[in-house]
Motif scaffolding. Structure first.
Motif, PDB file in Angstrom:
ATOM      1  N   ALA A 144      -4.658  10.679  -5.276  1.00  0.00           N
ATOM      2  CA  ALA A 144      -4.084  10.328  -3.978  1.00  0.00           C
ATOM      3  C   ALA A 144      -5.046  10.682  -2.850  1.00  0.00           C
ATOM      4  N   LEU A 145      -5.732  11.821  -2.992  1.00  0.00           N
ATOM      5  CA  LEU A 145      -6.706  12.238  -1.988  1.00  0.00           C
ATOM      6  C   LEU A 145      -7.868  11.248  -1.928  1.00  0.00           C
ATOM      7  N   ALA A 146      -8.364  10.836  -3.098  1.00  0.00           N
ATOM      8  CA  ALA A 146      -9.464   9.873  -3.128  1.00  0.00           C
ATOM      9  C   ALA A 146      -9.056   8.546  -2.503  1.00  0.00           C
ATOM     10  N   LEU A 147      -7.852   8.082  -2.835  1.00  0.00           N
ATOM     11  CA  LEU A 147      -7.342   6.839  -2.254  1.00  0.00           C
ATOM     12  C   LEU A 147      -7.248   6.960  -0.736  1.00  0.00           C
ATOM     13  N   SER A 148      -6.808   8.118  -0.267  1.00  0.00           N
ATOM     14  CA  SER A 148      -6.646   8.320   1.170  1.00  0.00           C
ATOM     15  C   SER A 148      -7.987   8.368   1.878  1.00  0.00           C
ATOM     16  N   PHE A 154       0.825  -1.196   0.000  1.00  0.00           N
ATOM     17  CA  PHE A 154       0.000   0.000   0.000  1.00  0.00           C
ATOM     18  C   PHE A 154       0.867   1.256   0.000  1.00  0.00           C
ATOM     19  N   LEU A 155       1.877   1.298   0.870  1.00  0.00           N
ATOM     20  CA  LEU A 155       2.718   2.492   0.981  1.00  0.00           C
ATOM     21  C   LEU A 155       3.601   2.683  -0.244  1.00  0.00           C
ATOM     22  N   SER A 156       4.011   1.604  -0.896  1.00  0.00           N
ATOM     23  CA  SER A 156       4.818   1.756  -2.100  1.00  0.00           C
ATOM     24  C   SER A 156       3.998   2.367  -3.231  1.00  0.00           C
ATOM     25  N   LEU A 157       2.709   2.035  -3.272  1.00  0.00           N
ATOM     26  CA  LEU A 157       1.838   2.672  -4.261  1.00  0.00           C
ATOM     27  C   LEU A 157       1.507   4.099  -3.845  1.00  0.00           C
ATOM     28  N   ARG A 158       0.906   4.245  -2.658  1.00  0.00           N
ATOM     29  CA  ARG A 158       0.433   5.566  -2.226  1.00  0.00           C
ATOM     30  C   ARG A 158       1.590   6.519  -1.908  1.00  0.00           C
ATOM     31  N   GLY A 159       2.680   5.995  -1.364  1.00  0.00           N
ATOM     32  CA  GLY A 159       3.743   6.864  -0.891  1.00  0.00           C
ATOM     33  C   GLY A 159       4.888   7.076  -1.859  1.00  0.00           C
ATOM     34  N   VAL A 219     -10.882   6.907   0.988  1.00  0.00           N
ATOM     35  CA  VAL A 219     -11.472   5.574   1.113  1.00  0.00           C
ATOM     36  C   VAL A 219     -10.654   4.716   2.076  1.00  0.00           C
ATOM     37  N   GLY A 220      -9.324   4.965   2.106  1.00  0.00           N
ATOM     38  CA  GLY A 220      -8.479   4.219   3.034  1.00  0.00           C
ATOM     39  C   GLY A 220      -8.818   4.499   4.485  1.00  0.00           C
ATOM     40  N   MET A 221      -9.350   5.695   4.761  1.00  0.00           N
ATOM     41  CA  MET A 221      -9.742   6.038   6.128  1.00  0.00           C
ATOM     42  C   MET A 221     -10.862   5.141   6.631  1.00  0.00           C
ATOM     43  N   PHE A 222     -11.692   4.642   5.708  1.00  0.00           N
ATOM     44  CA  PHE A 222     -12.834   3.824   6.109  1.00  0.00           C
ATOM     45  C   PHE A 222     -12.538   2.331   6.060  1.00  0.00           C
ATOM     46  N   GLY A 223     -11.476   1.952   5.317  1.00  0.00           N
ATOM     47  CA  GLY A 223     -11.165   0.534   5.186  1.00  0.00           C
ATOM     48  C   GLY A 223     -10.783  -0.117   6.500  1.00  0.00           C
ATOM     49  N   ALA A 224      -9.849   0.505   7.238  1.00  0.00           N
ATOM     50  CA  ALA A 224      -9.386  -0.090   8.497  1.00  0.00           C
ATOM     51  C   ALA A 224     -10.504  -0.183   9.545  1.00  0.00           C
ATOM     52  N   PRO A 225     -11.292   0.891   9.792  1.00  0.00           N
ATOM     53  CA  PRO A 225     -12.395   0.749  10.750  1.00  0.00           C
ATOM     54  C   PRO A 225     -13.409  -0.309  10.323  1.00  0.00           C
ATOM     55  N   LEU A 226     -13.656  -0.422   9.013  1.00  0.00           N
ATOM     56  CA  LEU A 226     -14.611  -1.424   8.525  1.00  0.00           C
ATOM     57  C   LEU A 226     -14.130  -2.831   8.850  1.00  0.00           C
ATOM     58  N   PHE A 227     -12.882  -3.133   8.495  1.00  0.00           N
ATOM     59  CA  PHE A 227     -12.353  -4.475   8.758  1.00  0.00           C
ATOM     60  C   PHE A 227     -12.202  -4.722  10.261  1.00  0.00           C
ATOM     61  N   GLY A 228     -11.905  -3.662  11.019  1.00  0.00           N
ATOM     62  CA  GLY A 228     -11.834  -3.831  12.464  1.00  0.00           C
ATOM     63  C   GLY A 228     -13.168  -4.246  13.056  1.00  0.00           C
ATOM     64  N   ARG A 229     -14.258  -3.729  12.491  1.00  0.00           N
ATOM     65  CA  ARG A 229     -15.596  -4.056  13.014  1.00  0.00           C
ATOM     66  C   ARG A 229     -16.100  -5.418  12.548  1.00  0.00           C
ATOM     67  N   ILE A 230     -15.651  -5.863  11.368  1.00  0.00           N
ATOM     68  CA  ILE A 230     -16.134  -7.153  10.859  1.00  0.00           C
ATOM     69  C   ILE A 230     -15.109  -8.264  11.073  1.00  0.00           C
ATOM     70  N   VAL A 269      -7.682   3.167  -6.055  1.00  0.00           N
ATOM     71  CA  VAL A 269      -8.659   3.432  -4.998  1.00  0.00           C
ATOM     72  C   VAL A 269      -9.093   2.122  -4.344  1.00  0.00           C
ATOM     73  N   LEU A 270      -9.253   1.077  -5.150  1.00  0.00           N
ATOM     74  CA  LEU A 270      -9.643  -0.230  -4.606  1.00  0.00           C
ATOM     75  C   LEU A 270      -8.570  -0.767  -3.667  1.00  0.00           C
ATOM     76  N   VAL A 271      -7.310  -0.564  -4.000  1.00  0.00           N
ATOM     77  CA  VAL A 271      -6.223  -0.963  -3.096  1.00  0.00           C
ATOM     78  C   VAL A 271      -6.379  -0.254  -1.752  1.00  0.00           C
ATOM     79  N   GLY A 272      -6.779   1.027  -1.796  1.00  0.00           N
ATOM     80  CA  GLY A 272      -6.981   1.769  -0.561  1.00  0.00           C
ATOM     81  C   GLY A 272      -8.057   1.169   0.320  1.00  0.00           C
ATOM     82  N   VAL A 273      -9.126   0.672  -0.294  1.00  0.00           N
ATOM     83  CA  VAL A 273     -10.218   0.055   0.475  1.00  0.00           C
ATOM     84  C   VAL A 273      -9.788  -1.306   1.010  1.00  0.00           C
ATOM     85  N   VAL A 274      -9.290  -2.145   0.118  1.00  0.00           N
ATOM     86  CA  VAL A 274      -8.963  -3.522   0.484  1.00  0.00           C
ATOM     87  C   VAL A 274      -7.844  -3.573   1.520  1.00  0.00           C
ATOM     88  N   SER A 275      -6.915  -2.622   1.464  1.00  0.00           N
ATOM     89  CA  SER A 275      -5.791  -2.639   2.396  1.00  0.00           C
ATOM     90  C   SER A 275      -6.219  -2.452   3.844  1.00  0.00           C
TER      91      SER A 275
END
Length: 422
Positions: free
Chosen positions: A269-273, A242-247, A275-286, A325-331
């Motif tokens: 990059a903003l769009a990826l970021s 993720f960081l190699s792509l985004r960073g 959606v990435g903000m919601f990916g971790a909380p989502l996976f944390g809850r499920i 953007v999908l990488v941002g969600v899935v990550s």
């Protein structure tokens, strides 16, 4: 406010407020570690950097960040969360100033190294704080929330940083992040306090304080456990992809392959970021729990590898933008690795295990960014599409990490017999 009054006020501060204050430093570390994706074009223009040098610039932050994790873990055990982060984080401000004043490549890298050292405890203090202040069954969800909120730092290195660089210069970007780091330090100073005797909400007794040498030797216990290698192997490639792509590679990919402007690539990059903000909380809850968690981790690692492999073949700008953007969600599934690590070791080893895991994650980022820079230079010299080589390398590293996690020795099951490691 006097120091005694501040202390009295801090003692009444809720764990959530203190966690949010700690998360500000983590958010700034997210900004610092992803600046290369937006700063790459102006830095290449000013310093004449090759792809290999650009990979070294991006990776130097993560080499410093990852190499210091064990020492930061010891610092937290010996001196506490608050004192450790307040002592280290000013180096990020110094590093930002050094980088902004650089007129050659060497001091630019030195600035990155100082920033990496300063940011080294930023997320580790959050995970230790969560483990000490929140119930064990909430670890995944609270960690996911902290990751999501901290990922707001990625928003700064999207459109806002791209606009600032176009209006001013890349130097202004370093100065702005340095100033915001000072504000984060002040928030931690005034809002976070160290409990007198930190204990787990689950009732585990406080652990005895070790000396620095004893703490360093104790890390050897982790690597004598056979399942540690598989955990470390996977940790070194998941967040790194993720960081190699985004960073690092997102900006060059969109600008050089598809002809987008710096601000347009910043918008992606903003769009990826976002959606990435919601990916971790989502996976944390499920979080599916220990019975299925490892299967989920392997499955999503393979899915991420497939996305990178598809991006390698230049299927068009729309595909590359959507896939990024999908990488941002899935990550977001990476948050599942934290409870997996916590469950893989006895409570007496949790802090050390988290430090080793975090070290593996960020040394992995450094290695992947350096290696993909090397691959990009070698591909260009041989007339091979740079981004085909880079993206396929990332995909292959994810596959190898998943294979190691699956086929190397597994952690003991909760009902396994025999004494737990001490």
């Amino acid at each position: 406010m006097t120091s005694s009054a501040a202390l009295s006020h801090n003692k009444t501060t809720s764990p959530w407020i203190m966690l949010m204050a700690l998360t500000t430093a983590f958010g700034l570390s997210q900004s610092f570690r992803t600046i290369a994706a937006i700063m790459a074009p102006p830095l290449q223009k000013e310093f004449g950097l090759s792809a290999q040098a650009l990979g070294l610039f991006a990776g130097s932050f993560h080499f410093a960040f990852g190499a210091l994790q064990l020492f930061m873990g010891i610092g937290i055990d010996l001196y506490g969360v608050r004192r450790t982060v307040l002592t280290a984080f000013p180096l990020a401000m110094v590093g930002a100033l050094v980088a902004a004043m650089s007129h050659s490549f060497l001091p630019l890298v030195l600035g990155q190294v100082l920033i990496g050292i300063g940011c080294a405890p930023a997320f580790l203090v959050c995970t230790v704080f969560i483990a000490r202040q929140f119930a064990g069954e909430r670890f995944a969800s609270v960690s996911g929330t902290a990751l999501g909120i901290g990922s707001a730092g990625l928003l700064l290195t999207g459109t806002p940083l791209a606009w600032l660089i176009e209006q001013q210069s890349w130097r202004a970007g370093f100065l702005a992040l340095g100033a915001m780091s000072a504000l984060a330090w002040l928030a931690i100073f005034f809002l976070v306090h160290e409990p007198k005797a930190p204990t787990s909400p689950d009732g585990a007794p406080p652990l005895p304080r070790l000396s620095v040498l004893a703490a360093l030797r104790s890390y050897g216990e982790l690597f004598r456990l056979p399942h540690t290698i598989g955990i470390v192997a996977l940790a070194s490639v998941t967040y790194a992809s993720f960081l190699s792509l985004r960073g690092l590679w997102l900006g060059p990919l969109l600008i050089e392959r598809h002809g987008l402007s710096l601000v347009q690539s910043g918008n992606v990059a903003l769009a990826l970021s976002v959606v990435g903000m919601f990916g971790a909380p989502l996976f944390g809850r499920i979080d599916p729990g220990p019975a299925k968690r490892r299967r989920w981790i392997i499955g999503f690692t393979l899915l991420t590898a497939a996305i990178f492999a598809a991006m390698a073949f230049n299927l068009g700008v729309t595909f590359d933008v959507c896939a990024s953007v999908l990488v941002g969600v899935v990550s977001g599934y990476i948050v599942l690795e934290y409870p997996d690590v916590k469950a893989a070791y006895p409570a007496s080893m949790t802090g050390r295990a988290m430090a080793v895991f975090t070290m593996a994650m960020f040394l992995g980022v450094a290695v992947m960014q350096w290696l993909t820079g090397l691959v990009a230079s070698a591909a260009a010299a041989r007339g091979i599409d740079t981004f085909l080589a880079v993206l396929m390398t990332i995909s292959m590293m994810l596959l190898l990490g998943a294979a190691a996690f699956k086929w190397l020795p597994q952690p003991p099951t909760p009902n396994a017999t025999g004494p737990a490691p001490r």
